[in-house]
Design an enzyme around this catalytic site. Structure first.
Site, PDB file in Angstrom:
ATOM      1  N   SER A  60       0.807  -1.222   0.000  1.00  0.00           N
ATOM      2  CA  SER A  60       0.000   0.000   0.000  1.00  0.00           C
ATOM      3  C   SER A  60       0.838   1.268   0.000  1.00  0.00           C
ATOM      4  CB  SER A  60      -0.924   0.003   1.223  1.00  0.00           C
ATOM      5  OG  SER A  60      -0.178  -0.131   2.424  1.00  0.00           O
ATOM      6  N   ASP A 206      -4.245   6.763  10.433  1.00  0.00           N
ATOM      7  CA  ASP A 206      -3.872   5.428  10.919  1.00  0.00           C
ATOM      8  C   ASP A 206      -2.446   5.375  11.444  1.00  0.00           C
ATOM      9  OD1 ASP A 206      -2.323   5.453   8.602  1.00  0.00           O
ATOM     10  OD2 ASP A 206      -3.535   3.971   7.546  1.00  0.00           O
ATOM     11  N   HIS A 209       0.269   5.043   7.019  1.00  0.00           N
ATOM     12  CA  HIS A 209       0.401   5.445   5.613  1.00  0.00           C
ATOM     13  C   HIS A 209       0.677   6.938   5.496  1.00  0.00           C
ATOM     14  CE1 HIS A 209      -2.040   1.710   5.438  1.00  0.00           C
ATOM     15  NE2 HIS A 209      -1.261   1.470   4.394  1.00  0.00           N
TER      16      HIS A 209
END
Length: 243
Positions: A60, A206, A209
């Site tokens: 990601s 979060d 990221h």
């Protein structure tokens, strides 16, 4: 007398026609010469150089989770390289949630793009799942081996394990990247999240990221590594494309 005058006018007309023909032939010859010269120089003109294709095989972090496509690391890295006048296309082969095992499974699919260079950015999700570092190392070892066998230039990006798994896990996981880089003789970028990890201002909610500002910091830190290795391997990465 009349005949002589008529003959004179006839001769003048013929002479005038001959001059016209000669001038036309002279012009045609010049055009042919110019055409031949242009053709010869067109054939000798250098062919355009194809862009170097740099693929990032990642998770990601590469895919650009939570940011727009043009804000993802591959897109921003390509923009930074193009700003330096480098003809490099950066291909985004990131899949959110991917582990080293997932990257290995889609290796052939990625190679379908015929990249010149592959930057392997995998392992973060292995660590988040507390995967045995030996398994992560084995998967990355296979990925590097297969990429080199395919004739691709390989670079490796390192990752650090969460510290709440204990010092022994961190030691084993953190150290596997340098071990593999040394084994395969590939350049290692020690920590992909350098300058961004654990900085709330550079990460999404979060805490994992990067946000767009964080992406720019990652690219800023990564860029010298990329340009240095492009320069070191300029001859090899500009070799003719593999069939």
């Amino acid at each position: 007398m009349v005949f002589a005058k008529g003959y004179g006018r006839f001769a003048a007309a013929v002479n005038s026609l001959l001059v016209t023909i000669l001038l036309s032939l002279s012009g045609l010859s010049g055009l042919l010469s110019l055409s031949a010269w242009s053709g010869a120089h067109a054939q000798s003109a250098p062919a355009p150089v194809d862009a170097i294709k740099l693929a990032i095989l990642g998770d990601s972090l590469t895919a650009g989770y939570g940011v727009k496509p043009d804000q993802a690391i591959p897109a921003r890295l390509q923009a930074a390289l193009r700003a330096q006048g480098r003809n490099v296309t950066v291909i985004n082969h990131g899949v959110s949630g991917d582990t080293t095992a997932g990257g290995l499974e889609r290796l052939d699919w990625m190679l379908g793009d015929k990249p010149d260079i592959v930057l392997v950015e995998l392992g973060a999700n292995d660590a988040l799942r507390a995967t045995d570092p030996a398994t992560t190392e084995r998967n990355l070892d296979t990925i590097l081996t297969r990429l080199k066998a395919a004739g691709v230039r390989v670079w490796l990006a390192g990752m650090l394990a969460p510290r709440n798994y204990g010092p022994e896990y961190a030691r084993q996981f953190d150290g596997l990247y340098k071990k593999l880089a040394d084994k395969h003789g590939v350049p290692l970028y020690p920590f992909f999240l350098e300058g961004v990890a654990q900085d709330p201002a550079l990460n999404q909610a979060d805490g994992i990221h990067p946000n767009p500002k964080g992406v720019d910091v990652i690219v800023e830190h990564l860029l010298p590594f990329v340009t240095s290795n492009l320069d070191k391997n300029a001859a090899s990465v500009r070799s003719p494309a593999r069939p």
